[in-house]
Write a protein that holds these residues in place. Sequence first.
Motif, PDB file in Angstrom:
ATOM      1  N   ASN A 171     -12.172  -3.386   8.233  1.00  0.00           N
ATOM      2  CA  ASN A 171     -12.192  -2.037   8.809  1.00  0.00           C
ATOM      3  C   ASN A 171     -12.955  -1.027   7.950  1.00  0.00           C
ATOM      4  OD1 ASN A 171     -10.390  -1.846   6.714  1.00  0.00           O
ATOM      5  ND2 ASN A 171      -8.835  -0.741   7.872  1.00  0.00           N
ATOM      6  N   PHE A 172     -13.585  -1.466   6.887  1.00  0.00           N
ATOM      7  CA  PHE A 172     -14.381  -0.564   6.046  1.00  0.00           C
ATOM      8  C   PHE A 172     -15.786  -0.504   6.638  1.00  0.00           C
ATOM      9  CE2 PHE A 172     -16.864   0.904   2.497  1.00  0.00           C
ATOM     10  CZ  PHE A 172     -16.015   1.787   1.858  1.00  0.00           C
ATOM     11  N   ASN A 173     -16.053   0.566   7.376  1.00  0.00           N
ATOM     12  CA  ASN A 173     -17.312   0.691   8.099  1.00  0.00           C
ATOM     13  C   ASN A 173     -18.164   1.814   7.529  1.00  0.00           C
ATOM     14  OD1 ASN A 173     -16.615  -1.343   9.971  1.00  0.00           O
ATOM     15  ND2 ASN A 173     -15.295   0.113  11.013  1.00  0.00           N
ATOM     16  N   ALA A 174     -18.877   1.512   6.480  1.00  0.00           N
ATOM     17  CA  ALA A 174     -19.768   2.502   5.886  1.00  0.00           C
ATOM     18  C   ALA A 174     -21.142   1.866   5.708  1.00  0.00           C
ATOM     19  CB  ALA A 174     -19.220   2.974   4.541  1.00  0.00           C
ATOM     20  N   ASP A 175     -22.174   2.656   5.940  1.00  0.00           N
ATOM     21  CA  ASP A 175     -23.531   2.154   5.766  1.00  0.00           C
ATOM     22  C   ASP A 175     -24.000   2.273   4.320  1.00  0.00           C
ATOM     23  OD1 ASP A 175     -23.771   1.517   8.460  1.00  0.00           O
ATOM     24  OD2 ASP A 175     -24.400   3.554   8.957  1.00  0.00           O
ATOM     25  N   LYS A 176     -23.442   3.257   3.588  1.00  0.00           N
ATOM     26  CA  LYS A 176     -23.776   3.451   2.183  1.00  0.00           C
ATOM     27  C   LYS A 176     -22.494   3.727   1.418  1.00  0.00           C
ATOM     28  CE  LYS A 176     -28.402   5.411   2.448  1.00  0.00           C
ATOM     29  NZ  LYS A 176     -29.250   6.522   2.012  1.00  0.00           N
ATOM     30  N   VAL A 177     -22.454   3.300   0.159  1.00  0.00           N
ATOM     31  CA  VAL A 177     -21.302   3.561  -0.696  1.00  0.00           C
ATOM     32  C   VAL A 177     -21.790   3.969  -2.078  1.00  0.00           C
ATOM     33  CG1 VAL A 177     -19.776   1.949   0.525  1.00  0.00           C
ATOM     34  CG2 VAL A 177     -21.081   1.167  -1.441  1.00  0.00           C
TER      35      VAL A 177
END
Length: 73
Positions: free
Chosen positions: A22-28
């Motif tokens: 459920n971790f939906n990030a394009d950049k971190v």
Amino acid sequence: MNVIRQIVEVKNHKINIELPENFNADKVEIIIFPINQDEFFISEEEKELMRERVKNTNPTEFKKWREIREKYL
């Protein structure tokens, strides 16, 4: 905001971090701190103090995280 904090082993100058589905990030943003193993030492005296405090708690007096967050954050 989803935040993940992990302590991982470095192998061959590389790290592997597995993210939950459920971790939906394009950049971190990644910040790397070396861990001094001594920083996590807890003496027996400190452990006993924590045990006593936990044993003497009254769960009915706990506040909900939402209430604390709304007031202080």
